[in-house]
Design an enzyme around this catalytic site. Sequence first.
Site, PDB file in Angstrom:
ATOM      1  N   LYS A 142       0.812  -1.224   0.000  1.00 49.67           N
ATOM      2  CA  LYS A 142       0.000   0.000   0.000  1.00 49.67           C
ATOM      3  C   LYS A 142       0.846   1.276   0.000  1.00 49.67           C
ATOM      4  O   LYS A 142       0.494   2.261  -0.655  1.00 49.67           O
ATOM      5  CB  LYS A 142      -0.966   0.002   1.192  1.00 49.67           C
ATOM      6  CG  LYS A 142      -2.064  -1.051   1.076  1.00 49.67           C
ATOM      7  CD  LYS A 142      -3.040  -0.957   2.234  1.00 49.67           C
ATOM      8  CE  LYS A 142      -4.111  -2.023   2.148  1.00 49.67           C
ATOM      9  NZ  LYS A 142      -5.098  -1.898   3.248  1.00 49.67           N
ATOM     10  N   ASP A 178      -9.893   2.450   2.778  1.00 50.58           N
ATOM     11  CA  ASP A 178      -9.987   1.705   4.035  1.00 50.58           C
ATOM     12  C   ASP A 178     -10.823   2.446   5.084  1.00 50.58           C
ATOM     13  O   ASP A 178     -11.700   1.858   5.728  1.00 50.58           O
ATOM     14  CB  ASP A 178      -8.591   1.435   4.609  1.00 50.58           C
ATOM     15  CG  ASP A 178      -7.885   0.282   3.917  1.00 50.58           C
ATOM     16  OD1 ASP A 178      -8.567  -0.607   3.387  1.00 50.58           O
ATOM     17  OD2 ASP A 178      -6.636   0.271   3.906  1.00 50.58           O
TER      18      ASP A 178
END
Length: 276
Positions: free
Chosen positions: A69, A106
Amino acid sequence: MSAEAHRYAVFGHPIAHSLSPEIHRAFAAQLGIRLSYETIDAGPGDFEAAVRRFFADGGLGANVTLPHKEAAFALASEHSEAAARVGAANSLTPLVGGKLHAHNTDGSGFVRDITERHSLDLRGHDALLLGAGGAAKAVAWALLDAGVQTLTIVNRTPERADQLADAIGDPARCHTRYWDGLDGECFDLVVNATSIGVTGGSFDLPMSILQDHSTCYDLCYGAAAASFKGWATAAGARYFRDGLGMLVEQAADAFERWHGTRPDTDPVYDALRQRF
C-alpha cells in the site's frame, strides 16, 4: 469494446486468498458490467514493474493490499486526500500519459460498515484504536472525521502510535497511551487494527476498559478475528463486529470510483457472511 479493455486486478503478496475478485465480479454482475478481475502476486521487488505492465496492457483499475500500500502511494503522481493523509493507497486508477492516481478506501469502508450496516453513531464516542500501521492510520482519520469525541491510540511500539497522533495533530481529541497503561480508562468502541490475531499473540488488555454498551471491531475477519473476539466476549462486550463488511464497503468505494455507480453491498456481504 473487447473484454480485454475491462481489466481490473488486485496486487498483493501473498494474494491467492483474496476475496476481491469475487466481490468485484458480484458487483459487476449486479449492474450488468462486463469485466475481468484477476489476482496478481508480486513481491516487493517486482511490484512497480508489475503495476506498470498491467496498466500499459490496458488495465483500468487496481486494488492493492499487503504489503504494497505504501509503494502504491509512492508510484502515483496524484493522490486523493484520503491517501495523502495516510501515506498509503489501496486503489490505483490510470491517468493520461501513463500516470496513476492513488486513493485509499480503508477508512471510508470502515465507517460505512460500522455506521450504516451496524447502525453505530460514532459521534460523541470515546474510541480506542489498537495498532498504528497502514490500516490503523486510515481508520484513525476516519473515526475523527466521523465525530468521535476522543481517540486513544496504543501500539506495541509506542513510537508509531505517537507518530500517528502527531500526524493527526489534534491533541485535544487524539492522544496515545502505553499498551499496559490503560487501567482506569473506559471506551465505547475498541478497534483492533493489529496483526495479533494473525500472528497468534494474545490481547492482554484490562477488561475494565469496556462498558456495558461497548462495541469491539476487528479489521480482520474469519479465523484472524477469533482471538480478539474471544477477549471481547470474555470482557463483556455487547457487540462484536469483524472486518468482512469493511472489506465489502471499501471494495464498493473503489468500484464506484471506477464505474460511476455504487453497487448494493448487502447481498454480497450476506453471501460472504454465510462462509465467514
